[in-house]
Scaffold this motif. Structure first.
Motif, PDB file in Angstrom:
ATOM      1  N   PRO A   1      -2.200 -11.760  -7.698  1.00  0.00           N
ATOM      2  CA  PRO A   1      -1.235 -10.114  -7.409  1.00  0.00           C
ATOM      3  C   PRO A   1      -0.534 -10.281  -8.951  1.00  0.00           C
ATOM      4  O   PRO A   1       0.158 -11.348  -9.202  1.00  0.00           O
ATOM      5  N   ALA A   2      -0.881  -8.855  -9.632  1.00  0.00           N
ATOM      6  CA  ALA A   2      -0.224  -9.196 -10.881  1.00  0.00           C
ATOM      7  C   ALA A   2       1.806  -9.305 -10.184  1.00  0.00           C
ATOM      8  O   ALA A   2       2.387  -9.466 -11.653  1.00  0.00           O
ATOM      9  N   LEU A   3       2.240  -8.660  -9.081  1.00  0.00           N
ATOM     10  CA  LEU A   3       3.260  -8.786  -9.133  1.00  0.00           C
ATOM     11  C   LEU A   3       4.166 -10.344  -8.912  1.00  0.00           C
ATOM     12  O   LEU A   3       5.068 -10.580  -8.360  1.00  0.00           O
ATOM     13  N   LEU A   4       3.052 -11.108  -8.796  1.00  0.00           N
ATOM     14  CA  LEU A   4       3.281 -12.542  -8.178  1.00  0.00           C
ATOM     15  C   LEU A   4       4.551 -13.335  -9.055  1.00  0.00           C
ATOM     16  O   LEU A   4       4.172 -12.967 -10.780  1.00  0.00           O
ATOM     17  N   ASN A   5       5.400 -13.392  -8.595  1.00  0.00           N
ATOM     18  CA  ASN A   5       6.555 -14.161  -9.680  1.00  0.00           C
ATOM     19  C   ASN A   5       7.352 -12.922 -10.743  1.00  0.00           C
ATOM     20  O   ASN A   5       8.057 -13.791 -11.853  1.00  0.00           O
ATOM     21  N   MET A   6       7.259 -12.068 -10.684  1.00  0.00           N
ATOM     22  CA  MET A   6       7.996 -11.238 -11.711  1.00  0.00           C
ATOM     23  C   MET A   6       9.188 -10.783 -10.882  1.00  0.00           C
ATOM     24  O   MET A   6      10.172 -10.357 -12.423  1.00  0.00           O
ATOM     25  N   CYS A   7       9.814 -11.443 -10.367  1.00  0.00           N
ATOM     26  CA  CYS A   7      10.921 -11.006  -9.340  1.00  0.00           C
ATOM     27  C   CYS A   7      10.883 -11.797  -8.493  1.00  0.00           C
ATOM     28  O   CYS A   7      10.121 -11.782  -7.992  1.00  0.00           O
ATOM     29  N   HIS A   8      12.297 -12.453  -8.195  1.00  0.00           N
ATOM     30  CA  HIS A   8      12.883 -13.075  -6.817  1.00  0.00           C
ATOM     31  C   HIS A   8      12.014 -12.028  -5.441  1.00  0.00           C
ATOM     32  O   HIS A   8      11.902 -13.697  -5.182  1.00  0.00           O
ATOM     33  N   ILE A   9      11.943 -11.552  -5.221  1.00  0.00           N
ATOM     34  CA  ILE A   9      11.115 -10.649  -4.162  1.00  0.00           C
ATOM     35  C   ILE A   9      10.021 -10.969  -4.169  1.00  0.00           C
ATOM     36  O   ILE A   9       8.989 -11.385  -3.694  1.00  0.00           O
ATOM     37  N   PHE A  10       9.270 -11.334  -5.050  1.00  0.00           N
ATOM     38  CA  PHE A  10       7.747 -11.721  -5.220  1.00  0.00           C
ATOM     39  C   PHE A  10       7.187 -13.215  -5.816  1.00  0.00           C
ATOM     40  O   PHE A  10       6.846 -13.515  -6.741  1.00  0.00           O
ATOM     41  N   ALA A  11       8.391 -13.782  -5.502  1.00  0.00           N
ATOM     42  CA  ALA A  11       8.307 -15.606  -5.645  1.00  0.00           C
ATOM     43  C   ALA A  11       7.432 -16.113  -4.954  1.00  0.00           C
ATOM     44  O   ALA A  11       6.828 -15.925  -3.195  1.00  0.00           O
ATOM     45  N   SER A  12       6.742 -16.772  -5.794  1.00  0.00           N
ATOM     46  CA  SER A  12       5.495 -17.436  -4.733  1.00  0.00           C
ATOM     47  C   SER A  12       6.026 -18.358  -3.695  1.00  0.00           C
ATOM     48  O   SER A  12       4.844 -18.376  -2.784  1.00  0.00           O
ATOM     49  N   ASP A  13       7.157 -18.875  -3.523  1.00  0.00           N
ATOM     50  CA  ASP A  13       7.123 -19.601  -2.492  1.00  0.00           C
ATOM     51  C   ASP A  13       8.494 -18.722  -1.790  1.00  0.00           C
ATOM     52  O   ASP A  13       8.691 -18.963  -0.393  1.00  0.00           O
ATOM     53  N   GLY A  14       8.043 -17.040  -2.026  1.00  0.00           N
ATOM     54  CA  GLY A  14       8.889 -16.340  -0.983  1.00  0.00           C
ATOM     55  C   GLY A  14       8.472 -16.163  -0.128  1.00  0.00           C
ATOM     56  O   GLY A  14       7.340 -16.192   0.494  1.00  0.00           O
ATOM     57  N   GLU A  15       9.177 -15.457   1.115  1.00  0.00           N
ATOM     58  CA  GLU A  15       8.672 -14.669   2.421  1.00  0.00           C
ATOM     59  C   GLU A  15       7.770 -12.995   2.251  1.00  0.00           C
ATOM     60  O   GLU A  15       6.699 -13.338   3.130  1.00  0.00           O
ATOM     61  N   VAL A  16       8.051 -12.606   1.266  1.00  0.00           N
ATOM     62  CA  VAL A  16       6.687 -11.463   1.047  1.00  0.00           C
ATOM     63  C   VAL A  16       5.506 -11.536   0.663  1.00  0.00           C
ATOM     64  O   VAL A  16       4.199 -11.704   0.536  1.00  0.00           O
ATOM     65  N   THR A  17       5.816 -13.433  -0.563  1.00  0.00           N
ATOM     66  CA  THR A  17       4.440 -13.278  -1.080  1.00  0.00           C
ATOM     67  C   THR A  17       3.875 -14.017   0.695  1.00  0.00           C
ATOM     68  O   THR A  17       2.216 -14.307   0.142  1.00  0.00           O
ATOM     69  N   ARG A  18       4.725 -15.595   0.889  1.00  0.00           N
ATOM     70  CA  ARG A  18       3.637 -15.735   2.351  1.00  0.00           C
ATOM     71  C   ARG A  18       3.122 -15.008   3.031  1.00  0.00           C
ATOM     72  O   ARG A  18       1.527 -15.007   3.555  1.00  0.00           O
ATOM     73  N   LYS A  19       3.659 -13.438   3.472  1.00  0.00           N
ATOM     74  CA  LYS A  19       3.150 -12.550   4.093  1.00  0.00           C
ATOM     75  C   LYS A  19       2.209 -12.040   3.771  1.00  0.00           C
ATOM     76  O   LYS A  19       0.975 -11.025   4.481  1.00  0.00           O
ATOM     77  N   HIS A  20       1.633 -11.104   2.269  1.00  0.00           N
ATOM     78  CA  HIS A  20       0.906 -10.028   1.569  1.00  0.00           C
ATOM     79  C   HIS A  20      -0.397 -11.030   0.988  1.00  0.00           C
ATOM     80  O   HIS A  20      -1.321 -10.765   0.777  1.00  0.00           O
ATOM     81  N   TRP A  21       0.484 -12.060   0.079  1.00  0.00           N
ATOM     82  CA  TRP A  21      -1.175 -13.045  -0.377  1.00  0.00           C
ATOM     83  C   TRP A  21      -0.431 -14.331   0.181  1.00  0.00           C
ATOM     84  O   TRP A  21       0.155 -15.200  -0.402  1.00  0.00           O
ATOM     85  N   PRO A  22      -0.910 -15.251   1.589  1.00  0.00           N
ATOM     86  CA  PRO A  22      -0.757 -16.090   1.949  1.00  0.00           C
ATOM     87  C   PRO A  22      -1.348 -17.453   0.898  1.00  0.00           C
ATOM     88  O   PRO A  22      -1.223 -18.161   0.785  1.00  0.00           O
ATOM     89  N   GLU A  23      -3.012 -16.901   0.151  1.00  0.00           N
ATOM     90  CA  GLU A  23      -3.211 -17.764  -0.974  1.00  0.00           C
ATOM     91  C   GLU A  23      -2.705 -17.975  -1.525  1.00  0.00           C
ATOM     92  O   GLU A  23      -3.458 -19.449  -2.618  1.00  0.00           O
ATOM     93  N   HIS A  24      -1.647 -17.228  -2.146  1.00  0.00           N
ATOM     94  CA  HIS A  24      -0.799 -17.418  -3.639  1.00  0.00           C
ATOM     95  C   HIS A  24       0.165 -18.219  -3.429  1.00  0.00           C
ATOM     96  O   HIS A  24       1.555 -18.520  -4.291  1.00  0.00           O
ATOM     97  N   TYR A  25       0.814 -18.650  -2.317  1.00  0.00           N
ATOM     98  CA  TYR A  25       1.800 -19.219  -1.681  1.00  0.00           C
ATOM     99  C   TYR A  25       1.785 -20.812  -1.673  1.00  0.00           C
ATOM    100  O   TYR A  25       1.310 -21.057  -1.236  1.00  0.00           O
ATOM    101  N   THR A  26       3.026 -20.437  -2.326  1.00  0.00           N
ATOM    102  CA  THR A  26       3.908 -22.438  -2.427  1.00  0.00           C
ATOM    103  C   THR A  26       4.934 -22.402  -1.695  1.00  0.00           C
ATOM    104  O   THR A  26       4.999 -23.883  -2.340  1.00  0.00           O
ATOM    105  N   GLY A  27       5.991 -21.923  -0.962  1.00  0.00           N
ATOM    106  CA  GLY A  27       6.705 -22.548  -0.383  1.00  0.00           C
ATOM    107  C   GLY A  27       6.354 -23.452   1.239  1.00  0.00           C
ATOM    108  O   GLY A  27       4.869 -23.972   1.045  1.00  0.00           O
TER     109      GLY A  27
END
Length: 198
Positions: A164-190
């Motif tokens: 995703p273009a937004l991944l790691n561009m802001c704390h809310i889109f951190a790869s280990d964050g809740e938004v990433t876990r919810k919307h892009w689980p394939e890219h979640y690192t938390g």
């Protein structure tokens, strides 16, 4: 929630930056920026003489025309007001942006071409919010249209493996964050990412 009530104070300087994004009929996108600086008090300048409160010290415009990949196709820069008569003579230098892509490395590339005496501080600063405006203008529309086309063709809306273009561009889109876990689980690192990947 607004800022807290300020201390007793007196207005001195106002900078306004406005950026807008437009889709063109030819398939390209125009990103326009406008910057003004005004003082709240009268003062004298060597080349422009007396300026009243609210008279623009700086008033500058920029248009970037970009394609779907945010590659700059054309640039127009205009200086309507500036402290010195020679200020507008630098605007042709901004053609150095043609061919650059708005994205990672944009700020560094802009400064390499237009930093310091090679450009205008105010127009270069304007390019920061214009870059953000380009993202906000182009990607939501293209993402929506891609999803609509995929739905009409009975395909998944997105390739889940594509970063995703937004991944790691802001704390809310951190790869280990809740938004990433919810919307892009394939890219979640938390925490729990290994279990989710299995």
């Amino acid at each position: 929630m607004p800022l807290s009530a300020p201390a007793d104070r007196q207005p001195i300087h106002t900078r306004k930056v406005t950026c807008e994004g437009f889709r063109r009929a030819d398939g390209l996108w125009d990103i326009e920026g406008h910057i003004t600086d005004v003082k709240a008090y009268p003062f004298h300048t060597d080349e422009r003489g007396h300026l009243e409160p609210g008279d623009p010290i700086h008033q500058m415009w920029m248009r970037l025309t970009v394609d779907d990949q945010l590659t700059v196709q054309a640039v127009e820069a205009v200086t309507d007001h500036s402290p010195y008569r020679a200020c507008p003579t630098i605007t042709p230098r901004f053609q150095a942006l043609v061919g650059l892509r708005v994205g990672p490395g944009w700020t560094r590339a802009v400064k390499e071409r237009l930093g310091g005496p090679q450009g205008c501080t105010h127009l270069v600063e304007l390019l920061g919010p214009m870059a953000t405006t380009a993202f906000q203008t182009v990607f939501p529309i293209l993402t929506r249209e891609k999803a609509e086309k995929a739905k009409a063709e009975g395909r998944p809306a997105a390739d889940r493996k594509e970063r995703p273009a937004l991944l790691n561009m802001c704390h809310i889109f951190a790869s280990d964050g809740e938004v990433t876990r919810k919307h892009w689980p394939e890219h979640y690192t938390g925490p729990g990412a290994e279990e989710a990947a299995d």
